[in-house]
Design a protein around this motif. Structure first.
Motif, mmCIF file in Angstrom:
data_model
loop_
_atom_site.group_PDB
_atom_site.id
_atom_site.type_symbol
_atom_site.label_atom_id
_atom_site.label_comp_id
_atom_site.label_asym_id
_atom_site.label_seq_id
_atom_site.Cartn_x
_atom_site.Cartn_y
_atom_site.Cartn_z
ATOM 1 N N ALA A 1 8.023 -8.427 -10.282
ATOM 2 C CA ALA A 1 7.571 -9.122 -11.494
ATOM 3 C C ALA A 1 8.138 -10.537 -11.585
ATOM 4 C CB ALA A 1 7.963 -8.321 -12.735
ATOM 5 N N GLN A 2 9.242 -10.822 -10.917
ATOM 6 C CA GLN A 2 9.865 -12.143 -10.981
ATOM 7 C C GLN A 2 9.230 -13.151 -10.025
ATOM 8 O OE1 GLN A 2 14.161 -12.152 -10.892
ATOM 9 N NE2 GLN A 2 14.263 -10.209 -12.003
ATOM 10 N N LEU A 3 8.355 -12.681 -9.163
ATOM 11 C CA LEU A 3 7.715 -13.574 -8.199
ATOM 12 C C LEU A 3 6.650 -14.433 -8.880
ATOM 13 C CD1 LEU A 3 7.123 -11.183 -5.171
ATOM 14 C CD2 LEU A 3 8.969 -12.835 -5.470
ATOM 15 N N PRO A 4 6.424 -15.636 -8.360
ATOM 16 C CA PRO A 4 5.277 -16.423 -8.842
ATOM 17 C C PRO A 4 3.985 -15.651 -8.577
ATOM 18 C CG PRO A 4 6.739 -17.759 -7.463
ATOM 19 C CD PRO A 4 7.223 -16.349 -7.373
ATOM 20 N N ASP A 5 2.950 -15.939 -9.350
ATOM 21 C CA ASP A 5 1.696 -15.176 -9.275
ATOM 22 C C ASP A 5 1.140 -15.057 -7.858
ATOM 23 O OD1 ASP A 5 1.781 -14.699 -11.970
ATOM 24 O OD2 ASP A 5 0.417 -16.336 -12.496
ATOM 25 N N ALA B 1 0.024 -11.608 -3.238
ATOM 26 C CA ALA B 1 0.014 -11.417 -1.787
ATOM 27 C C ALA B 1 0.830 -10.181 -1.401
ATOM 28 C CB ALA B 1 0.558 -12.663 -1.091
ATOM 29 N N VAL B 2 2.019 -10.015 -1.997
ATOM 30 C CA VAL B 2 2.865 -8.861 -1.682
ATOM 31 C C VAL B 2 2.184 -7.571 -2.135
ATOM 32 C CG1 VAL B 2 5.064 -7.713 -2.210
ATOM 33 C CG2 VAL B 2 5.035 -10.154 -1.676
ATOM 34 N N GLU B 3 1.598 -7.574 -3.329
ATOM 35 C CA GLU B 3 0.934 -6.363 -3.830
ATOM 36 C C GLU B 3 -0.241 -5.969 -2.935
ATOM 37 O OE1 GLU B 3 -0.019 -7.399 -7.877
ATOM 38 O OE2 GLU B 3 1.866 -6.593 -8.634
ATOM 39 N N LEU B 4 -1.077 -6.937 -2.552
ATOM 40 C CA LEU B 4 -2.247 -6.620 -1.739
ATOM 41 C C LEU B 4 -1.867 -6.122 -0.351
ATOM 42 C CD1 LEU B 4 -4.640 -9.590 -2.603
ATOM 43 C CD2 LEU B 4 -4.927 -7.197 -3.243
#
Length: 194
Positions: free
Chosen positions: A140-144, A149-152
């Protein structure tokens, strides 16, 4: 050797599937269901031909169908449907082969399974839940862009090309976003454990 009749049938099937996919992209659920039921036997044959283990074929076919569903908006109805579909099927089959190779490289066969015990070093359910929550907070702390990219790619398991199609970003940009995102998450998790 294919006959003119076979070629005509193949062209008619291609056109039908293109039309069904176009209708599915426009929200026609009946067309989408018809398309999926028609491509299922083709996918089963394709995967079974390339995959030696029969029990895994259905799992891989389901992964292909899930990928088709996830990236169906990227299909261009002006282009042929079969190459688009077979590219997805080939990638999921290759992914399964990679997972199998990685898994077998780390597996050891034993005659007698060792007994397990709950020692001081073993994690309990609460600790596992806490770890998952820490990962969610770090994500959640990552930029959008990095988070997406990490989620996908790391959570949903999409390939670089599939994630590129979903986000509209270049493969190189996605690689950088994932690398930076994971590095940032490691730093956040390291700070939380200190």
């Amino acid at each position: 050797m294919s006959t003119p009749r076979d070629d005509r049938a193949r062209l008619e099937r291609e056109e039908r599937w293109r039309q069904l996919m176009r209708a599915a992209q426009d929200g026609d659920n009946a067309a989408y269901a018809a398309l999926l039921s028609e491509i299922l036997p083709v996918l089963r044959r394709f995967v079974a031909y390339r995959w030696p283990s029969a029990p895994d074929v259905e799992d891989i076919v389901q992964e292909v169908l899930l990928s088709v569903h996830t990236v169906r908006h990227t299909y261009d109805p002006a282009r042929p449907f079969m190459p688009w579909l077979m590219t997805i099927a080939m990638r999921r089959t290759i992914d399964a082969a990679r997972r199998r190779t990685a898994r077998s490289a780390n597996e050891t066969t034993v005659d007698i399974m060792p007994e397990t015990f709950s020692g001081d070093d073993a994690k309990n359910e609460q600790q596992i839940s806490d770890d998952q929550e820490a990962i969610r907070r770090a994500l959640a702390q990552l930029p959008d862009g990095q988070r997406q990219a990490v989620e996908l790619m790391k959570v949903q398991g999409l390939s670089l090309l599939e994630a590129s199609a979903v986000t509209g970003k270049s493969v190189a940009s996605l690689k950088v976003s994932v690398h930076r995102g994971l590095k940032t998450m490691r730093e956040v998790l390291k700070r939380e454990t200190q």
